[in-house]
Design a protein around this motif. Structure first.
Motif, mmCIF file in Angstrom:
data_model
loop_
_atom_site.group_PDB
_atom_site.id
_atom_site.type_symbol
_atom_site.label_atom_id
_atom_site.label_comp_id
_atom_site.label_asym_id
_atom_site.label_seq_id
_atom_site.Cartn_x
_atom_site.Cartn_y
_atom_site.Cartn_z
ATOM 1 N N PRO A 284 0.826 -1.201 0.000
ATOM 2 C CA PRO A 284 0.000 0.000 0.000
ATOM 3 C C PRO A 284 0.865 1.258 0.000
ATOM 4 C CG PRO A 284 -0.077 -1.073 2.152
ATOM 5 C CD PRO A 284 0.637 -2.002 1.227
ATOM 6 N N PRO A 285 0.500 2.293 -0.751
ATOM 7 C CA PRO A 285 1.319 3.508 -0.810
ATOM 8 C C PRO A 285 1.335 4.284 0.504
ATOM 9 C CG PRO A 285 -0.768 3.834 -1.960
ATOM 10 C CD PRO A 285 -0.698 2.388 -1.609
ATOM 11 N N ARG A 286 0.258 4.115 1.309
ATOM 12 C CA ARG A 286 0.158 4.785 2.608
ATOM 13 C C ARG A 286 -0.110 3.741 3.680
ATOM 14 N NH1 ARG A 286 -4.794 8.723 1.412
ATOM 15 N NH2 ARG A 286 -5.676 6.683 0.898
ATOM 16 N N LYS A 287 0.267 4.069 4.901
ATOM 17 C CA LYS A 287 -0.018 3.178 6.020
ATOM 18 C C LYS A 287 -0.486 4.000 7.217
ATOM 19 C CE LYS A 287 2.318 -0.532 6.957
ATOM 20 N NZ LYS A 287 3.403 -1.460 7.349
ATOM 21 N N LEU A 288 -1.401 3.417 7.966
ATOM 22 C CA LEU A 288 -1.841 4.043 9.211
ATOM 23 C C LEU A 288 -0.813 3.737 10.284
ATOM 24 C CD1 LEU A 288 -4.371 5.638 10.191
ATOM 25 C CD2 LEU A 288 -5.159 3.481 11.183
ATOM 26 N N ALA A 289 -0.299 4.789 10.912
ATOM 27 C CA ALA A 289 0.758 4.626 11.908
ATOM 28 C C ALA A 289 0.399 5.381 13.177
ATOM 29 C CB ALA A 289 2.085 5.145 11.352
ATOM 30 N N GLY A 290 0.879 4.878 14.302
ATOM 31 C CA GLY A 290 0.748 5.594 15.553
ATOM 32 C C GLY A 290 1.864 6.613 15.677
ATOM 33 N N ILE A 291 1.535 7.799 16.174
ATOM 34 C CA ILE A 291 2.561 8.808 16.428
ATOM 35 C C ILE A 291 2.431 9.330 17.855
ATOM 36 C CG2 ILE A 291 2.829 9.526 14.014
ATOM 37 C CD1 ILE A 291 1.060 11.967 14.671
ATOM 38 N N GLU A 292 3.572 9.626 18.451
ATOM 39 C CA GLU A 292 3.606 10.227 19.782
ATOM 40 C C GLU A 292 4.374 11.538 19.688
ATOM 41 O OE1 GLU A 292 5.771 9.355 24.043
ATOM 42 O OE2 GLU A 292 4.834 7.643 23.014
ATOM 43 N N MET A 293 3.793 12.600 20.215
ATOM 44 C CA MET A 293 4.425 13.909 20.129
ATOM 45 C C MET A 293 5.672 13.973 21.012
ATOM 46 S SD MET A 293 2.540 15.396 17.916
ATOM 47 C CE MET A 293 3.338 17.010 17.988
ATOM 48 N N ILE A 294 6.735 14.520 20.444
ATOM 49 C CA ILE A 294 7.949 14.820 21.206
ATOM 50 C C ILE A 294 7.876 16.268 21.692
ATOM 51 C CG2 ILE A 294 10.456 15.024 21.095
ATOM 52 C CD1 ILE A 294 10.377 12.756 18.988
ATOM 53 N N THR A 343 10.676 6.356 13.473
ATOM 54 C CA THR A 343 10.844 7.417 12.473
ATOM 55 C C THR A 343 10.341 8.747 13.030
ATOM 56 O OG1 THR A 343 10.495 5.788 10.715
ATOM 57 C CG2 THR A 343 10.300 8.116 10.107
ATOM 58 N N GLU A 344 11.118 9.801 12.835
ATOM 59 C CA GLU A 344 10.681 11.127 13.249
ATOM 60 C C GLU A 344 9.871 11.791 12.139
ATOM 61 O OE1 GLU A 344 14.033 13.421 14.586
ATOM 62 O OE2 GLU A 344 14.026 12.468 16.566
ATOM 63 N N VAL A 345 8.778 12.414 12.536
ATOM 64 C CA VAL A 345 7.926 13.159 11.609
ATOM 65 C C VAL A 345 7.541 14.468 12.295
ATOM 66 C CG1 VAL A 345 7.016 11.109 10.429
ATOM 67 C CG2 VAL A 345 5.828 11.985 12.453
ATOM 68 N N TRP A 346 6.936 15.371 11.540
ATOM 69 C CA TRP A 346 6.545 16.659 12.079
ATOM 70 C C TRP A 346 5.070 16.912 11.798
ATOM 71 C CZ3 TRP A 346 11.286 15.226 11.060
ATOM 72 C CH2 TRP A 346 12.331 15.678 11.886
ATOM 73 N N VAL A 347 4.333 17.349 12.807
ATOM 74 C CA VAL A 347 2.900 17.600 12.697
ATOM 75 C C VAL A 347 2.654 19.108 12.694
ATOM 76 C CG1 VAL A 347 0.630 17.200 13.720
ATOM 77 C CG2 VAL A 347 2.409 15.442 13.910
ATOM 78 N N ASP A 348 1.868 19.554 11.736
ATOM 79 C CA ASP A 348 1.520 20.973 11.663
ATOM 80 C C ASP A 348 0.400 21.258 12.665
ATOM 81 O OD1 ASP A 348 0.592 23.523 11.081
ATOM 82 O OD2 ASP A 348 0.899 23.306 8.925
ATOM 83 N N VAL A 349 0.778 21.839 13.803
ATOM 84 C CA VAL A 349 -0.180 22.188 14.848
ATOM 85 C C VAL A 349 -0.382 23.700 14.808
ATOM 86 C CG1 VAL A 349 -0.716 22.122 17.310
ATOM 87 C CG2 VAL A 349 0.514 20.215 16.251
ATOM 88 N N ARG A 350 -1.497 24.107 14.233
ATOM 89 C CA ARG A 350 -1.828 25.535 14.138
ATOM 90 C C ARG A 350 -0.703 26.358 13.517
ATOM 91 N NH1 ARG A 350 -4.615 26.133 20.152
ATOM 92 N NH2 ARG A 350 -6.360 24.715 19.752
ATOM 93 N N GLY A 351 -0.176 25.839 12.405
ATOM 94 C CA GLY A 351 0.809 26.598 11.652
ATOM 95 C C GLY A 351 2.247 26.411 12.088
ATOM 96 N N LYS A 352 2.492 25.575 13.091
ATOM 97 C CA LYS A 352 3.845 25.338 13.578
ATOM 98 C C LYS A 352 4.167 23.853 13.485
ATOM 99 C CE LYS A 352 6.879 26.435 17.487
ATOM 100 N NZ LYS A 352 6.965 27.024 18.849
ATOM 101 N N LEU A 353 5.313 23.516 12.873
ATOM 102 C CA LEU A 353 5.702 22.112 12.745
ATOM 103 C C LEU A 353 6.333 21.629 14.045
ATOM 104 C CD1 LEU A 353 7.195 21.904 9.128
ATOM 105 C CD2 LEU A 353 4.926 21.215 9.922
ATOM 106 N N LEU A 354 5.688 20.648 14.663
ATOM 107 C CA LEU A 354 6.146 20.089 15.929
ATOM 108 C C LEU A 354 6.602 18.645 15.735
ATOM 109 C CD1 LEU A 354 3.391 21.451 18.375
ATOM 110 C CD2 LEU A 354 5.580 22.503 17.735
ATOM 111 N N LYS A 355 7.688 18.283 16.413
ATOM 112 C CA LYS A 355 8.298 16.965 16.217
ATOM 113 C C LYS A 355 7.480 15.871 16.904
ATOM 114 C CE LYS A 355 12.797 16.623 16.434
ATOM 115 N NZ LYS A 355 14.198 16.472 16.954
ATOM 116 N N ALA A 356 7.381 14.732 16.213
ATOM 117 C CA ALA A 356 6.713 13.534 16.739
ATOM 118 C C ALA A 356 7.515 12.315 16.314
ATOM 119 C CB ALA A 356 5.285 13.443 16.230
ATOM 120 N N GLN A 357 7.164 11.178 16.864
ATOM 121 C CA GLN A 357 7.837 9.927 16.525
ATOM 122 C C GLN A 357 6.810 8.843 16.271
ATOM 123 O OE1 GLN A 357 10.068 7.752 19.678
ATOM 124 N NE2 GLN A 357 11.835 7.916 18.315
#
Length: 369
Positions: A284-294, A343-357
């Motif tokens: 599948p091109p996409r996968k559902l993953a769990g993320i936890e905010m850093i 894997t580290e990813v970044w979530v756009d929270v109200r216009g600011k990219l915040l780090k998650a894992q």
């Protein structure tokens, strides 16, 4: 705007302090005593939910099994009378019409329990694919209600109101024609949507108020509380149980959502099989993953997810501060290459990219035994 539907328990809501909200065309309790306290009660004691908005569709007749095998992804032939199964119903392109439970009531007699907002759509989809006289379809939703009793104390509470053999009732098994606290329960199943042990009780609408009050009275000494949609959502989310419209949709396949176990490609042809077989082979091109905010922030539904360069790689489907874990976590549908735990990813929270894992799921799993 169409008038909201109400369940047979609506007249009792005010007595228990319900705050209602619209959900799938229904006016339902968002909370009674509070989302966090109701969530904790289900995790540690027990909660009682009015889920009468769910739809019930009966499929009967000599051709019922063959029809359901063609319409659903799981192998319905494996069901025995008294057994239920989780499955999905897909479009030819592989996206999801709905996710549902199938109850085998008897030979040539099945009950499909579908999502409230999809009941009419599902019924029309099934009817549109039914060959003449192959099976009889009946929408039983308006006649029947559903109460869910969930939590570690659920069996103890229920045992005080019925002589039904609950000890021998395994997960995804059910009994028919059971008396509970003076009410006639048509189906008593060991199923639920909270990640806890529990039961779902299907009964005619006129039986529901008495059943609801009998359960609350019997469970008062064991910490049973009425619970609403708010706690239902946080509970199912922690257990990573999908919600249609968020983790599943016409644009999200079961394989992308991590539900490949419920897609039996070897059972024979079914609607969507070709597309799903190709996706499984290619990955599948996409996968559902769990993320936890850093970084400090809460991932919310539809927040975009990005890589280290700021490129969008997906979006959050569900997210909150987990009441049980006290962590800010989410489920995100992201590009496959970023879905590996760690894997580290970044979530756009109200216009600011915040780090998650990316983390393993489910976030919560009950201890057994």
């Amino acid at each position: 705007m169409a008038e909201l539907k109400r369940t047979a328990l609506y007249p009792l809501y005010a007595r228990y302090g319900a705050r209602t909200t619209e959900f799938g065309g229904w006016e339902l309790p968002l909370q009674f005593s509070g989302i966090l306290s109701e969530h904790e009660a289900v995790r540690t004691k027990a909660g009682l939910f009015d889920v009468s908005h769910m739809g019930e569709i009966r499929v009967r007749g000599a051709g019922a099994l063959a029809f359901l095998q063609r319409m659903l992804t799981n192998d319905i032939a494996r069901l025995e009378p008294g057994q239920a199964m989780y499955t999905l119903m897909c479009y030819p392109e592989g996206g999801v019409v709905d996710d549902l439970l199938v109850y085998k009531m008897d030979e040539d007699d099945y009950m499909l329990v579908v999502n409230a907002a999809n009941t009419e759509k599902d019924f029309e989809w099934l009817k549109g694919h039914l060959e003449k006289d192959a099976a009889a379809l009946t929408d039983d939703s308006a006649r029947m209600g559903l109460i869910a009793l969930q939590g570690p104390a659920a069996q103890s509470i229920l045992a005080g109101l019925t002589d039904a053999p609950l000890d021998g009732l395994g997960s995804f098994r059910f009994l028919r024609g059971v008396r509970v606290g003076g009410a006639e329960v048509e189906v008593l199943s060991r199923t639920g949507y909270t990640g806890e042990d529990g039961f779902e009780l299907y009964a005619a609408n006129d039986q529901l108020p008495g059943l609801w009050e009998a359960l609350l009275e019997a469970g008062a000494g064991e910490g049973l509380v009425p619970a609403g949609l708010g706690a239902r959502d946080t509970l199912r989310f922690e257990a990573c149980l999908p919600l249609y419209g968020q983790e599943l949709s016409a644009d999200i396949t079961p394989l992308e959502a991590g539900l490949g176990f419920f897609v039996k490609l070897d059972k024979g042809d079914f609607i969507g099989r070709g597309a799903l077989a190709r996706q499984k082979e290619e990955g599948p091109p996409r996968k559902l993953a769990g993320i936890e905010m850093i970084d400090r922030g809460i991932p919310r539904t539809h927040y975009s997810v990005h890589d280290a360069e700021g490129r969008k790689i997906g979006e959050v489907t569900s997210g909150t501060q987990s009441p049980t874990l006290k962590k800010n976590v989410g489920l995100a549908l992201i590009e496959r290459g970023f879905a590996e735990p760690g894997t580290e990813v970044w979530v756009d929270v109200r216009g600011k990219l915040l780090k998650a894992q990316v983390v393993k799921t489910p976030f919560y799993k009950r201890k057994r035994g």
